[in-house]
Design an enzyme around this catalytic site. Sequence first.
Site, mmCIF file in Angstrom:
data_model
loop_
_atom_site.group_PDB
_atom_site.id
_atom_site.type_symbol
_atom_site.label_atom_id
_atom_site.label_comp_id
_atom_site.label_asym_id
_atom_site.label_seq_id
_atom_site.Cartn_x
_atom_site.Cartn_y
_atom_site.Cartn_z
ATOM 1 N N ARG A 59 0.839 -1.189 0.000
ATOM 2 C CA ARG A 59 0.000 0.000 0.000
ATOM 3 C C ARG A 59 0.882 1.250 0.000
ATOM 4 O O ARG A 59 2.046 1.208 0.422
ATOM 5 C CB ARG A 59 -0.937 0.008 1.200
ATOM 6 C CG ARG A 59 -0.248 0.271 2.513
ATOM 7 C CD ARG A 59 -1.132 -0.008 3.744
ATOM 8 N NE ARG A 59 -2.407 0.648 3.693
ATOM 9 C CZ ARG A 59 -3.556 0.001 3.450
ATOM 10 N NH1 ARG A 59 -3.581 -1.315 3.267
ATOM 11 N NH2 ARG A 59 -4.691 0.664 3.422
ATOM 12 N N GLY B 4 6.733 -2.162 -4.509
ATOM 13 C CA GLY B 4 6.844 -1.299 -3.334
ATOM 14 C C GLY B 4 5.736 -0.253 -3.251
ATOM 15 O O GLY B 4 4.932 -0.093 -4.172
ATOM 16 N N HIS B 5 5.744 0.508 -2.167
ATOM 17 C CA HIS B 5 4.704 1.525 -1.944
ATOM 18 C C HIS B 5 4.804 2.670 -2.948
ATOM 19 O O HIS B 5 5.888 3.070 -3.343
ATOM 20 C CB HIS B 5 4.722 2.075 -0.521
ATOM 21 C CG HIS B 5 6.056 2.500 -0.003
ATOM 22 N ND1 HIS B 5 6.196 3.128 1.193
ATOM 23 C CD2 HIS B 5 7.311 2.370 -0.494
ATOM 24 C CE1 HIS B 5 7.466 3.377 1.409
ATOM 25 N NE2 HIS B 5 8.171 2.914 0.420
ATOM 26 N N ASN B 6 3.640 3.147 -3.366
ATOM 27 C CA ASN B 6 3.530 4.293 -4.271
ATOM 28 C C ASN B 6 4.095 4.025 -5.665
ATOM 29 O O ASN B 6 4.280 4.959 -6.450
ATOM 30 C CB ASN B 6 4.218 5.540 -3.679
ATOM 31 C CG ASN B 6 3.471 6.068 -2.469
ATOM 32 O OD1 ASN B 6 3.742 5.650 -1.341
ATOM 33 N ND2 ASN B 6 2.515 6.922 -2.700
ATOM 34 N N SER C 157 7.901 4.190 -4.977
ATOM 35 C CA SER C 157 7.665 5.430 -5.730
ATOM 36 C C SER C 157 8.166 5.393 -7.159
ATOM 37 O O SER C 157 8.213 6.439 -7.828
ATOM 38 C CB SER C 157 8.274 6.644 -5.007
ATOM 39 O OG SER C 157 7.682 6.787 -3.744
#
Lengths: 347, 347, 347
Positions: free
Chosen positions: B220, B241-243, B261
Amino acid sequence: MEFTVKQIAGLIGGEIEGSETLTISQLSKIEEGKPGTISFLSNPKYEPFLYTTEASAVIVDKSFEAKKSFQTTLIRVPNAYTAFTQLLEQYEKLVKASKSGIEQPSYIASSTTIGDHCYVGAFAYVSEHCIIGHNVKIYPHAYIGENVKIGDNTVIHSGVKIYHNSVIGANCTFFANVVIGSDGFGFAPQEDGTFKTIPQLGNVVVGDNVSVGAGTTIDRATMGSTLIQNGVKLDNLVQVGHNVEIGTNTVIAAQTGIAGSTKIGANCMVGGQVGFGGHISVPDNTKIGAQSGVNKTWEKSGLSLNGTPAIQMKDSLRSLAIFRKLPQLEKKISALETIIKESSDSQ
Amino acid sequence: MEFTVKQIAGLIGGEIEGSETLTISQLSKIEEGKPGTISFLSNPKYEPFLYTTEASAVIVDKSFEAKKSFQTTLIRVPNAYTAFTQLLEQYEKLVKASKSGIEQPSYIASSTTIGDHCYVGAFAYVSEHCIIGHNVKIYPHAYIGENVKIGDNTVIHSGVKIYHNSVIGANCTFFANVVIGSDGFGFAPQEDGTFKTIPQLGNVVVGDNVSVGAGTTIDRATMGSTLIQNGVKLDNLVQVGHNVEIGTNTVIAAQTGIAGSTKIGANCMVGGQVGFGGHISVPDNTKIGAQSGVNKTWEKSGLSLNGTPAIQMKDSLRSLAIFRKLPQLEKKISALETIIKESSDSQ
Amino acid sequence: MEFTVKQIAGLIGGEIEGSETLTISQLSKIEEGKPGTISFLSNPKYEPFLYTTEASAVIVDKSFEAKKSFQTTLIRVPNAYTAFTQLLEQYEKLVKASKSGIEQPSYIASSTTIGDHCYVGAFAYVSEHCIIGHNVKIYPHAYIGENVKIGDNTVIHSGVKIYHNSVIGANCTFFANVVIGSDGFGFAPQEDGTFKTIPQLGNVVVGDNVSVGAGTTIDRATMGSTLIQNGVKLDNLVQVGHNVEIGTNTVIAAQTGIAGSTKIGANCMVGGQVGFGGHISVPDNTKIGAQSGVNKTWEKSGLSLNGTPAIQMKDSLRSLAIFRKLPQLEKKISALETIIKESSDSQ
């Protein structure tokens, strides 16, 4: 549970040198030995620990000759490592509670048959038309799809998912969260840039005495079978693509990935994090270094391979050694260029 | 289920060359064809198998011209591969039991709504405030956190875990033990060497027609959303990974990891075991070779990248070719040094 | 839930520059700010977004000096990043429903003790002789083997599998489908080419404040313990072999693999997809670049390592820079050879 040194020596056919009456309740590594534990010495590298260990007893090779004094009791056997392994196995049988019976709530479809002395844990799910052998253990949260066959004595740990039509041999162990038989990664590109799923209609066939580590995934074949032969040992988080074949007694370390339709021979040893391209093969007795990338078929058996792309180990090590010296090499070339230039200028 | 060659030819609009009345009960690869099966020939590489196959019938391109005699019956169609895929899909529909209904015991929170014709397997868990579309299948041991939305026709296989606030599109497939929306890896270093957890308050948003392979994990976002666009296909054991954002119709092979990201464009093709650094982007139509490590942003679309760190494929292949010859290169330099030295000594 | 800018400024001890009465209901990144959200500016790189953001309020450092006009309300604090993190934590507490109680059906063996204020989800399975601390949360489909100890406040997410005899500290978080304590990969080769399983009799010991990412696997020790010290943070899909030790506050990114008996020091930072060979060690404060392969013991603490096999980062970068120039280097050598040859021919 406690045993005397004499009881243990009897069990492994050893001769005691020291106290017969000491009690042993645990096994230990020689460098971590505590009173009440028994250890072993096989690799000469660990000999120094014999002279300092607090273990009550140490199993040693018959031929072992001490070079210093020591406190511990010795048990001499023909092969210390083998004897200790026997002891480990006995110990494991004692401590490992052997589960049996059907816990509730669990889900076993009516058309499925389950052999004698099986264990089915609570919250396990076994679909229709399965044939489960004798003495099989299916732990909680295992999922067995339709029409799966599982051979005698196989252990399916918690969270393992086995898809429909898989065929699993006898004496196998699948550790927690293994996935067997999910769809292979097959998509046909369409003109509009989207992909159409290619139905994966084959299955996975696993031989006898196979061990599969936690979180490993083995995809079903597009047609035919993904084949894991007898005696194969897969470590954790390995990925096996569709229609892959892995030969008898091949051992593959953690996080290795094998792309679709690739064939790995028998008695191979594959390091961790190795990648295999698709539609290639490596023959029997191949050894592959960790993190290698194998991108083509190798014909000759018994080779050691290494690197990305993988080449023969000795060639790989030579090139890697020079790789580290590249800055010096570059300087040498510049120096040569300067000399040549000066010499031509001076002429 | 058995069909005649005539029935099958009718289904795919083909012309028969041979016996119309043979019966077919299975599909096969041409090199593994047995009587009673139908196969196809598309790739010319497999043509030799046509002359030896035991398959009762083989689908071929209209334009195919045999160079030898053969035993099997042909069905000629405009595109053999496409016709065979149609057949696979029909076959899959027939063999795949379409589950529906709510098995017991399962857990569906009272504030959750479930569409028509859904399947919820035993031991599945659906939390509060979820909205589950029509014809969704949620297999045993799936876990759906609070406030999750799932679009029509999506299939959630056994052991899949979807965390709170995730938004999942229509016609998606998540294979066994996928994890969607667990916390991103975010820790702020403290002066005493410990790390403080950075709360991960965002979610995961997955478009339509997305396929996610077994054991893959998608984190998330810290804030905002980790985005998986329409038509994306992820293989097994991929880490997102996140974002992260993955563009439409991008395909990513097994065991690839994408750090936080990072943005991957549309229609990209990423090999297995690739690593992406964090906070970078690659544009649409990028191709990336297996085991590459992408450590910077690339601006130009349509490139092929390879290696660690990734550079353009053609440059990578050139350097790798010389890498294998480094020992010879080193010898040449030494030889040059010797010649120069001797020549300067002799002057 | 809505708060005024004044309420939020009070919470984080900030000074308002703009409207006190605006209402805030969400957090946002400054580049994605919408009306009704609050954001922060810490990294100067993001300053341009301040002048265009639609966020109702932005938290900034006390010392911040705007270079252009802007629309948003500022809240000035000593450290904007810290203040925003505080806010995140408060927000997370509000939105995260704190589960408690025992859902049914779940399985808790009679000899197991469970502390106060615990949550045990439906379909969770807790075996005999476990000791579960206070305020522990065990989500649906978690499996806890026999004789496991879990410290206070630890959270075990859905699908986590913890094998027998594991010892888990306080304030830990294990994300979905983590596997703790499955057998190490230990097989003794036999003369007939088969492998005999070496019993794995040790356990896994995890300290306090440890975070383990989704799908990560940590193997039990052969004898003794696999040790994960206090404050360790492991990302998703990491593999930790038997008898490995990971020191305090070490952070390891996704898909890294650590072979058996390797020791990693305290306060290390390990990138993604790194591989460690077995029976080696790296000291405290080591940094290791993504995709590296560490194949030997390093003695000196505080080094940065990179590459396969890993060497010091600065050496690795130098060699990699030249790797990319290998085609030119080869040309230079050929040119030198030609000149030398011509010059010797002309003499």
